[in-house]
Scaffold this active site. Structure first.
Site, short mmCIF file in Angstrom:
data_model
loop_
_atom_site.label_atom_id
_atom_site.label_comp_id
_atom_site.label_asym_id
_atom_site.label_seq_id
_atom_site.Cartn_x
_atom_site.Cartn_y
_atom_site.Cartn_z
CE1 TYR A 22 -4.04 -2.20 5.32
CE2 TYR A 22 -3.16 0.00 4.93
CZ TYR A 22 -3.72 -1.17 4.45
OH TYR A 22 -3.95 -1.30 3.11
CB SER A 49 -0.85 0.01 1.27
OG SER A 49 -1.45 1.29 1.44
N1 LIG Z 1 -8.72 -0.59 -1.20
C1 LIG Z 1 -7.67 0.18 -1.07
O1 LIG Z 1 -7.76 1.41 -1.19
C2 LIG Z 1 -6.32 -0.42 -0.79
C3 LIG Z 1 -5.21 0.42 -0.84
C4 LIG Z 1 -3.95 -0.11 -0.61
C5 LIG Z 1 -3.80 -1.46 -0.33
N2 LIG Z 1 -4.90 -2.26 -0.27
C6 LIG Z 1 -4.67 -3.66 0.03
O2 LIG Z 1 -5.31 -4.48 -0.92
C7 LIG Z 1 -5.61 -5.75 -0.34
C8 LIG Z 1 -7.07 -6.06 -0.62
O3 LIG Z 1 -7.89 -5.06 0.01
P1 LIG Z 1 -9.34 -4.65 -0.49
O4 LIG Z 1 -9.41 -3.18 -0.45
O5 LIG Z 1 -9.67 -5.39 -1.72
O6 LIG Z 1 -10.20 -5.18 0.77
P2 LIG Z 1 -11.46 -6.13 0.90
O7 LIG Z 1 -12.49 -5.80 -0.12
O8 LIG Z 1 -11.81 -6.06 2.34
O9 LIG Z 1 -10.89 -7.58 0.52
C9 LIG Z 1 -10.08 -8.29 1.41
C10 LIG Z 1 -9.98 -9.73 0.93
O10 LIG Z 1 -9.16 -10.45 1.86
C11 LIG Z 1 -9.93 -11.51 2.43
N3 LIG Z 1 -9.55 -11.70 3.83
C12 LIG Z 1 -9.69 -10.83 4.85
N4 LIG Z 1 -9.26 -11.38 6.00
C13 LIG Z 1 -8.84 -12.64 5.67
C14 LIG Z 1 -8.29 -13.71 6.43
N5 LIG Z 1 -8.08 -13.62 7.77
N6 LIG Z 1 -7.97 -14.85 5.77
C15 LIG Z 1 -8.18 -14.97 4.44
N7 LIG Z 1 -8.68 -13.99 3.68
C16 LIG Z 1 -9.00 -12.84 4.30
C17 LIG Z 1 -11.41 -11.08 2.27
O11 LIG Z 1 -12.32 -12.14 2.28
P3 LIG Z 1 -13.00 -12.69 3.68
O12 LIG Z 1 -13.47 -11.50 4.44
O13 LIG Z 1 -14.09 -13.61 3.22
O14 LIG Z 1 -11.92 -13.46 4.39
C18 LIG Z 1 -11.33 -10.43 0.90
O15 LIG Z 1 -11.30 -11.41 -0.12
C19 LIG Z 1 -5.27 -5.64 1.14
O16 LIG Z 1 -3.99 -6.19 1.38
C20 LIG Z 1 -5.24 -4.14 1.36
O17 LIG Z 1 -4.42 -3.77 2.44
C21 LIG Z 1 -6.16 -1.78 -0.49
#
Ligand SMILES: NC(=O)c1ccc[n+]([C@@H]2O[C@H](COP(=O)([O-])OP(=O)(O)OC[C@H]3O[C@@H](n4cnc5c(N)ncnc54)[C@H](OP(=O)(O)O)[C@@H]3O)[C@@H](O)[C@H]2O)c1
Length: 263
Positions: free
Chosen positions: A165, A150
């Site tokens: 985080y 990130s």
């Molecule tokens: N969105 C942004 O702006 C942003 C920016 C920078 C980085 N990121 C990074 O991108 C990645 C994805 O984030 P996102 O924004 O797409 O979030 P999200 O929509 O909340 O997706 C998170 C994913 O991870 C899974 N997950 C969560 N906890 C888990 C666990 N304990 N074991 C296995 N799977 C788990 C969730 O499914 P379940 O809940 O069913 O487990 C879901 O598939 C993360 O690493 C986040 O830090 C996001």
């Protein structure tokens, strides 16, 4: 002799494991790799979401499968690796994307929240890379590992109150460089995507609180990320087009990190 550009980006015959692939950025990356020809294996905790994600990918003609597991548990990481290897044969591309956050002031941050975030956001990446590296990539002298960091791992983040985080994503950045140094001799590239702000379940609250206009103004491109913006970078790291790139962190953030407006 040079290779046609379509072939450099073609993932036909390759297998990809995407953690957190049931929605959000993980599903976007899975879609990109699948459309480029890879078979994709998704994991997340909730079976219903995984089933929906698989149907979404299959409707696009992608070979997709899933297993439900909690990546913060070491035994579950091993189980996912075993299932993926058993059901697909080998894993060519590992996308360590599953991640979560927790908000509280640093001075009152609960230890359980710290452990929860760290165990998922960095420990599971280490354990999954170890599993797939040792069991499938090192023996075949080939592999692509893509970690989702990130821009919060590239600098501090003002008053957002997510100490674990920000710490975990900083760790993902240097984990990526360190593993790239160690596994280059095995023909494995290790790179990271550093997304800026993308709408997802994780960022829904922030988006509602701050608003899309304010978030967009922080970016030189005056926009936040959308459902396509990670695809090109992910495919570059996953494919033969990226075979000479390792240990790199690519910000996909509309330019936010370039001008230090903060995350
Ligand atoms: N969105 C942004 O702006 C942003 C920016 C920078 C980085 N990121 C990074 O991108 C990645 C994805 O984030 P996102 O924004 O797409 O979030 P999200 O929509 O909340 O997706 C998170 C994913 O991870 C899974 N997950 C969560 N906890 C888990 C666990 N304990 N074991 C296995 N799977 C788990 C969730 O499914 P379940 O809940 O069913 O487990 C879901 O598939 C993360 O690493 C986040 O830090 C996001």
């Amino acid at each position: 002799m040079s290779t046609p550009i379509q072939k450099l980006f073609d993932l036909s015959g390759q297998n990809a494991l995407v953690t957190g692939g049931s929605r959000g950025l993980g599903l976007q990356i899975a879609e990109a790799l699948g459309e480029a020809g890879a078979k994709v294996f998704l994991t997340a905790r909730k079976a219903g979401d995984l089933e929906e994600a698989m149907a979404h990918l299959q409707a696009k003609g992608i070979d997709a499968r899933w297993v439900a597991a909690d990546m913060s548990q070491p035994s579950e990481v091993e189980r996912v690796a075993s299932e993926a290897l058993q059901r697909l044969g080998d894993i060519d591309i590992l996308v360590n994307n599953a991640g979560a956050t927790w908000g509280a002031p640093a001075e009152d941050y609960p230890l359980e929240a710290w452990d929860k975030v760290m165990n998922l956001n960095i420990r599971s990446i280490f354990l999954m890379s170890q599993q797939i590296g040792k069991r499938s990539m090192i023996p075949r002298k080939h592999g692509r590992i893509i970690n989702v960091a990130s821009i919060a791992g590239l600098s501090g983040s003002g008053d957002v109150e997510f100490i674990a985080y920000g710490t975990s994503k900083g760790a993902v950045v240097n984990f990526t460089r360190t593993l790239a140094g160690e596994w280059g001799e095995h023909g494995i590239t290790v790179n990271a995507l550093a997304p800026g702000f993308f709408p997802s379940k994780m960022t829904k609250g922030t988006l509602e609180r701050i608003g899309v206009d304010t978030l967009s103004r922080a970016a030189p491109l005056r926009r936040i990320g959308d459902d396509d913006d990670l695809k090109g970078a992910a495919l570059l790291f996953a494919s033969a087009a990226g075979k000479h790139i390792t240990g790199q962190i690519l910000a996909v953030d509309g330019g936010v990190s370039a001008v230090h407006h903060g995350a």
